[in-house]
Write a protein that holds these residues in place. Structure first.
Motif, mmCIF file in Angstrom:
data_model
loop_
_atom_site.group_PDB
_atom_site.id
_atom_site.type_symbol
_atom_site.label_atom_id
_atom_site.label_comp_id
_atom_site.label_asym_id
_atom_site.label_seq_id
_atom_site.Cartn_x
_atom_site.Cartn_y
_atom_site.Cartn_z
ATOM 1 N N GLY A 39 0.815 -1.210 0.000
ATOM 2 C CA GLY A 39 0.000 0.000 0.000
ATOM 3 C C GLY A 39 0.845 1.254 0.000
ATOM 4 O O GLY A 39 2.072 1.205 -0.032
ATOM 5 N N SER A 40 0.173 2.383 0.045
ATOM 6 C CA SER A 40 0.861 3.667 0.025
ATOM 7 C C SER A 40 0.437 4.489 1.237
ATOM 8 O O SER A 40 -0.718 4.459 1.657
ATOM 9 C CB SER A 40 0.513 4.421 -1.263
ATOM 10 O OG SER A 40 0.934 5.754 -1.186
ATOM 11 N N SER A 41 1.378 5.243 1.770
ATOM 12 C CA SER A 41 1.074 6.130 2.896
ATOM 13 C C SER A 41 0.892 7.574 2.429
ATOM 14 O O SER A 41 0.772 8.488 3.246
ATOM 15 C CB SER A 41 2.203 6.066 3.927
ATOM 16 O OG SER A 41 3.434 6.421 3.322
ATOM 17 N N ALA A 42 0.882 7.777 1.094
ATOM 18 C CA ALA A 42 0.743 9.125 0.549
ATOM 19 C C ALA A 42 -0.634 9.704 0.893
ATOM 20 O O ALA A 42 -1.619 8.974 1.048
ATOM 21 C CB ALA A 42 0.926 9.095 -0.967
ATOM 22 N N THR A 43 -0.698 11.014 1.001
ATOM 23 C CA THR A 43 -1.962 11.693 1.272
ATOM 24 C C THR A 43 -2.915 11.510 0.103
ATOM 25 O O THR A 43 -2.543 11.733 -1.046
ATOM 26 C CB THR A 43 -1.732 13.197 1.514
ATOM 27 O OG1 THR A 43 -0.808 13.354 2.582
ATOM 28 C CG2 THR A 43 -3.034 13.897 1.841
ATOM 29 N N LYS A 44 -4.133 11.109 0.410
ATOM 30 C CA LYS A 44 -5.101 10.820 -0.646
ATOM 31 C C LYS A 44 -6.259 11.825 -0.598
ATOM 32 O O LYS A 44 -6.632 12.312 0.467
ATOM 33 C CB LYS A 44 -5.630 9.396 -0.526
ATOM 34 C CG LYS A 44 -4.552 8.332 -0.774
ATOM 35 C CD LYS A 44 -5.130 6.939 -0.670
ATOM 36 C CE LYS A 44 -4.135 5.886 -1.142
ATOM 37 N NZ LYS A 44 -2.897 5.877 -0.388
ATOM 38 N N THR A 45 -6.807 12.104 -1.778
ATOM 39 C CA THR A 45 -7.955 13.009 -1.892
ATOM 40 C C THR A 45 -9.131 12.221 -2.454
ATOM 41 O O THR A 45 -9.153 11.912 -3.650
ATOM 42 C CB THR A 45 -7.645 14.192 -2.829
ATOM 43 O OG1 THR A 45 -6.436 14.829 -2.396
ATOM 44 C CG2 THR A 45 -8.794 15.183 -2.843
ATOM 45 N N PRO A 46 -10.112 11.841 -1.603
ATOM 46 C CA PRO A 46 -11.260 11.064 -2.089
ATOM 47 C C PRO A 46 -12.053 11.837 -3.148
ATOM 48 O O PRO A 46 -12.131 13.072 -3.122
ATOM 49 C CB PRO A 46 -12.094 10.833 -0.826
ATOM 50 C CG PRO A 46 -11.133 11.001 0.304
ATOM 51 C CD PRO A 46 -10.154 12.047 -0.149
ATOM 52 N N ALA A 47 -12.617 11.076 -4.080
ATOM 53 C CA ALA A 47 -13.489 11.624 -5.128
ATOM 54 C C ALA A 47 -12.813 12.738 -5.923
ATOM 55 O O ALA A 47 -13.464 13.668 -6.393
ATOM 56 C CB ALA A 47 -14.796 12.114 -4.533
#
Length: 501
Positions: A243-251
């Motif tokens: 997996g990734s620990s990068a910041t994610k932006t939903p939608a």
């Protein structure tokens, strides 16, 4: 084949390669892209002539000057890149160049070629008429027609170069059973595949090439995934999901009411997170590729409502998609992803050619700089950026397709069968690049028929059936059983219930 050597301008493709195949034996030929597998088989199939070495059949030296000579010796070749005429029907493709004739005017006996083709289609489990035009068939079905053509030759040796790269699981199972049947009938098979589970299933022996030379071989009792990979690349390849620990932006990326000409009555809507790899699974014919093309404006019936970072964008053409940073790596790399007569440099810079122009003049130096950066980053095996793409192996051609989009900093990257025909080492590199792109803030949509790939790479999986998304699985629910249930049209609740016991 003894001491086979083959040179192309700037490249030693084969250097003293040996290969033996016994009667009724299934020999798997493995190696990374550019190792020389396809070149060696093209020499056996009469497409190329060797610069050094000799070929012996039944202990007698033979000269194979062309494909006709190979066919006379009972050698049939199923190529990795399809060689079909899509304006002709199935039967005409199967008997192309060998049509039976009738009467004083030697007219083609179409009744006979259709009668002779139908049993071959049934043998392969291909449920289409011999009178169906090839342009009405899927890529997987066209590949089965190629296999039918090889069977029609009653060959003694059948070369299969990535025969399952476009096939479903059931079609692959049928083909592997057919390989076993051919072996029992005394037909020899040279099987080239990067899907090592298939090699383990059907091969009597494995021969591995590396950099145009013999790297070693394995007998039936020695065959294993790790040992083949070790001979191919000399290093361990990790395939488990990370997996990734990068910041994610939903939608971050939204698609609403997207339709395709294949399923005009159904529509697809989904959200994708910035920083994730969203896999698209489903059986061949589910409509995944069609939806991808509709999103980027290649289907006039698409009509999708697309939004990036909360801003609605209008996409009526592929140019508009490119302008908004939405790129598609198509399944058919040679037909839709590349101009094979052009160089690596020209292909990589083609979509963004304006950025290399000054006063309407293209800067070749700037083109070369960007092309060479992608060649190094993707580890493309090529003598240089001025090499024609036509002269690269299939896997390296795929890397060039990726390179032209990666050089343009994508916001949304849609990859349709991104590792089709690519070896395990190159696959790992492409998976790493996909994860790196996602970590840097891109949305990755990956369409794949390889179940292992879907499970090992995706953060979430959207499953399609007949032009609709039947469910989107979170990472914890990404299991083969759930995906297959959704792929045949069941709901997520039904899919989970079916395997809860």
């Amino acid at each position: 084949m003894r001491g086979i050597g083959k040179r192309f301008p700037g490249v030693v493709a084969l250097d003293g390669v040996n290969l033996e195949v016994g009667k009724g034996e299934v020999v798997a030929l493995c190696g990374e892209n550019g190792a020389g597998k396809s070149t060696l088989m093209k020499i056996l199939g009469g497409v190329y002539q060797p610069d050094d070495g000799e070929i012996l059949v039944d202990g007698q030296a033979v000269k194979i000057n062309n494909v006709v000579d190979a066919m006379k010796l009972g050698i049939a070749f199923i190529h990795q890149e399809l060689n079909v005429l899509d304006n002709l029907d199935v039967a005409a493709n199967v008997f192309l160049g060998r049509e039976p004739v009738i009467g004083p005017f030697k007219l083609i006996n179409r009744k006979k070629i259709h009668a002779d083709t139908e049993p071959l289609l049934k043998r392969l489990g291909l449920d289409v008429s011999s009178r169906t035009r090839l342009d009405q068939l899927s890529l997987a079905q066209q590949q089965m027609v190629e296999i039918a053509k090889a069977l029609s030759l009653n060959a003694r040796i059948i070369i299969m170069d990535e025969p399952t790269s476009s096939l479903t699981l059931s079609e692959t199972d049928r083909l592997l059973k057919l390989v076993g049947e051919l072996s029992e009938q005394g037909v020899s098979v040279v099987y080239i595949s990067h899907r090592l589970a298939e090699v383990d299933h059907c091969a009597d022996r494995v021969v591995v090439l590396r950099d145009g030379k013999n790297a070693g071989g394995l007998n039936r009792s020695e065959i294993s995934h790790d040992r083949i990979v070790s001979l191919m690349v000399g290093r361990e390849i990790k395939s488990a999901y990370t997996g990734s620990s990068a910041t994610k932006t939903p939608a971050y990326f939204k698609v609403r009411n997207c339709k395709s000409s294949r399923y005009p009555g159904n529509s697809v809507s989904f959200d994708a997170t910035r920083g994730e790899i969203l896999g698209f699974a489903g059986l061949v014919g589910a409509g995944r590729s069609e939806i991808a093309k509709a999103i980027v404006g290649l289907d006039a019936d698409g009509g999708a409502e697309v939004a990036i970072a909360g801003h609605t964008v209008k996409i009526n053409s592929s140019r508009e998609a490119i302008d908004h940073g939405i790129y598609l790596v198509p399944e058919d790399r040679r037909g839709e992803g590349l101009v094979t007569s052009m160089t690596v440099r020209e292909n990589i810079t083609l979509p963004s050619l304006k950025s290399f122009a000054s006063l309407f003049m293209i800067s070749r130096d700037r083109e070369r700089k960007v092309a060479n950066e992608q060649i190094i980053s993707l580890q493309v095996k090529t003598p240089g950026c001025e090499t024609r793409v036509l002269n690269l192996s299939g896997g390296n051609q795929q890397k060039v397709v990726l390179g032209k989009w990666l050089s343009m900093s994508p916001k949304v990257m849609i990859l349709d069968e991104p590792t089709r025909g690519i070896d395990v080492g190159a696959k790992a590199e492409i998976y790493r690049l996909m994860r790196e792109l996602a970590d840097n803030g891109a949305v990755i949509l990956m369409i794949s028929s390889d179940m292992e790939e879907v499970l090992n790479v995706s953060d979430r999986v959207a499953v399609m059936h007949e032009g609709q998304i039947t469910g989107v699985l979170e990472r914890a629910d990404c299991k083969e059983e759930n995906i297959m249930q959704l792929a045949v049209g069941k709901t997520i609740a039904a899919a989970k219930a079916a395997f809860s016991n």
